[in-house]
Design an enzyme around this catalytic site. Structure first.
Site, mmCIF file in Angstrom:
data_model
loop_
_atom_site.group_PDB
_atom_site.id
_atom_site.type_symbol
_atom_site.label_atom_id
_atom_site.label_comp_id
_atom_site.label_asym_id
_atom_site.label_seq_id
_atom_site.Cartn_x
_atom_site.Cartn_y
_atom_site.Cartn_z
ATOM 1 N N GLY A 165 12.968 -3.330 1.045
ATOM 2 C CA GLY A 165 14.205 -3.539 0.311
ATOM 3 C C GLY A 165 14.189 -4.646 -0.719
ATOM 4 C CE LYS A 170 3.471 -2.899 4.484
ATOM 5 N NZ LYS A 170 4.472 -1.929 4.995
ATOM 6 N N PRO A 227 0.858 -1.197 0.000
ATOM 7 C CG PRO A 227 0.081 -0.993 2.189
ATOM 8 C CD PRO A 227 0.854 -1.905 1.281
ATOM 9 C CG MET A 228 3.596 2.017 -1.933
ATOM 10 S SD MET A 228 4.787 1.749 -3.271
ATOM 11 C CE MET A 228 3.766 0.837 -4.435
ATOM 12 C CB CYS A 230 2.157 4.975 8.243
ATOM 13 S SG CYS A 230 2.430 6.598 7.488
ATOM 14 N N GLY A 288 7.256 -2.964 -2.909
ATOM 15 C CA GLY A 288 6.679 -1.629 -2.953
ATOM 16 C C GLY A 288 7.137 -0.804 -4.133
ATOM 17 C CD GLN A 323 -1.983 0.035 5.044
ATOM 18 O OE1 GLN A 323 -1.725 1.160 4.635
ATOM 19 N NE2 GLN A 323 -1.040 -0.853 5.368
ATOM 20 C CG ASN A 357 7.188 -4.086 3.002
ATOM 21 O OD1 ASN A 357 6.890 -3.095 3.665
ATOM 22 N ND2 ASN A 357 7.442 -3.995 1.717
#
Length: 353
Positions: free
Chosen positions: A224, A150, A28-29, A111, A244, A81, A222
């Protein structure tokens, strides 16, 4: 050209055989993973699990619900999300998401931005595992779709492996089955969200150890991960990987996901993928969507390819115009192909002389 992409419903997601439904996920971005981006990704992979941008519980309850909940049926399996910590609000949002047809609800506990911290959203919740556990448990009891979380490996001084295991144990005891772990801690003060994605070191081994300790739970790693080779390596230790920004900037990396990670067979050329997206763009354009809201997501489809810069430049200069139509995408593709043919002809001529 229309690519085969059978619409799916929440009750009939993509078949993944014996693989975990979370084997490969897109992250999710914010401002990136919208419905147009996700449709584009689905053209590249039928099996990837797609996640929306984070939507706060307050925004979903009091804001433009139709905008926040919109997705194309082709996007299944898709997860919404949520950001929040108010139990009643999150529970209401879980019911709304299930009614809207989502396949999963994911609670954001990762976040690190100041804006969400001020509203008790995101990574700051790692300091309150009992609250997170209660949120997840109440949401799970209200719906029949998975409710997942997450999170980071830690925050600030709460960054030991012992604390991470305590956090996960609290959530697991509350019934949480799926943990998506960004394998680096977050500093809530002193680092920007961008720096928090890059500065704290990655600790993949922390996530591997979690899987060993909680064998009956699903762990997705998640942070890298930029190649499918890295993904394959991580799948020796965990149940799934989440990619991502690489999937956004170099989207064609996803074209081999089904082949390499699911033993499927859905690879297409860049040109075929773009042609299918152009057809989608025309449908959306005739429904009132501005081209630049869609075209920005495909700028990286020819990353590293001859003519890729020409392709990106043409779209960047023309898609933002008020009267721009998806014909801009077709022209960008045609010009790039013509450029390649010209370069090839020059190379042949030079070889002859």
């Amino acid at each position: 050209m229309t690519l085969e992409n059978t619409p799916k419903t929440a009750s009939n997601p993509v078949t993944t055989g014996d693989y975990s439904p979370w084997r490969f996920c897109t992250a999710p971005m914010m401002e990136w993973s919208d419905a147009h981006c996700r449709y584009f990704w689905r053209l590249l992979s039928k099996n990837a699990r797609l996640y929306t941008e984070m939507v706060t519980s307050g925004a979903l309850i009091h804001g433009d619900r139709r905008r926040f909940l919109h997705f194309n049926q082709e996007e299944h399996p898709i997860a919404l999300q949520l950001g929040g910590s108010h139990i009643a609000e999150l529970t209401e949002c879980a019911k709304i998401a299930e009614d809207a047809g989502f396949d999963e609800i994911n609670l954001n506990c990762g976040c690190p931005s100041d804006r969400v911290q001020n509203n008790k959203i995101g990574a700051c919740l790692m300091a309150e595992p009992k609250l997170v556990a209660e949120c997840l448990n109440t949401m799970q009891n209200a719906v029949n779709i998975p409710v997942t979380v997450k999170h980071r490996t830690g925050i600030d001084d709460l960054d030991s492996e012992e604390y991470l295991h305590t956090f996960v144990a609290e959530l697991a005891a509350a019934g949480c089955q799926v943990f998506i772990v960004h394998a680096r801690k977050a500093w809530l003060n002193g680092l920007s969200p961008k720096e928090n994605r890059e500065v704290p070191p990655l600790h993949y081994n922390y996530v591997h150890t979690l899987k060993k300790a909680f064998k009956d739970r699903t762990f997705v790693i998640n942070g890298g991960i930029t190649t499918l080779a890295q993904s394959q390596e991580q799948l020796n230790y965990v149940d799934g990987v989440m990619m991502g920004r690489e999937a956004y900037h170099n989207p064609f990396v996803m074209a081999e996901v089904d082949n390499q990670l699911f033993n499927g067979n859905s690879a297409h050329s860049r040109e075929d993928i773009l042609q299918a997206f152009i057809e989608y763009s025309w449908r959306q354009y005739h429904s009132g969507t501005r081209l630049h809201h869609m075209s920005r997501h495909v700028l990286g489809i020819f990353a590293g390819q001859h003519g890729g810069k020409l392709f990106r430049r043409f779209i960047s200069e023309n898609a933002c115009k008020k009267d721009a139509t998806p014909a801009v995408l077709q022209s960008a593709l045609d010009q790039m192909i013509a450029h390649r043919q010209q370069q090839h002809a020059h190379a042949l001529q030079a070889g002859e002389t």
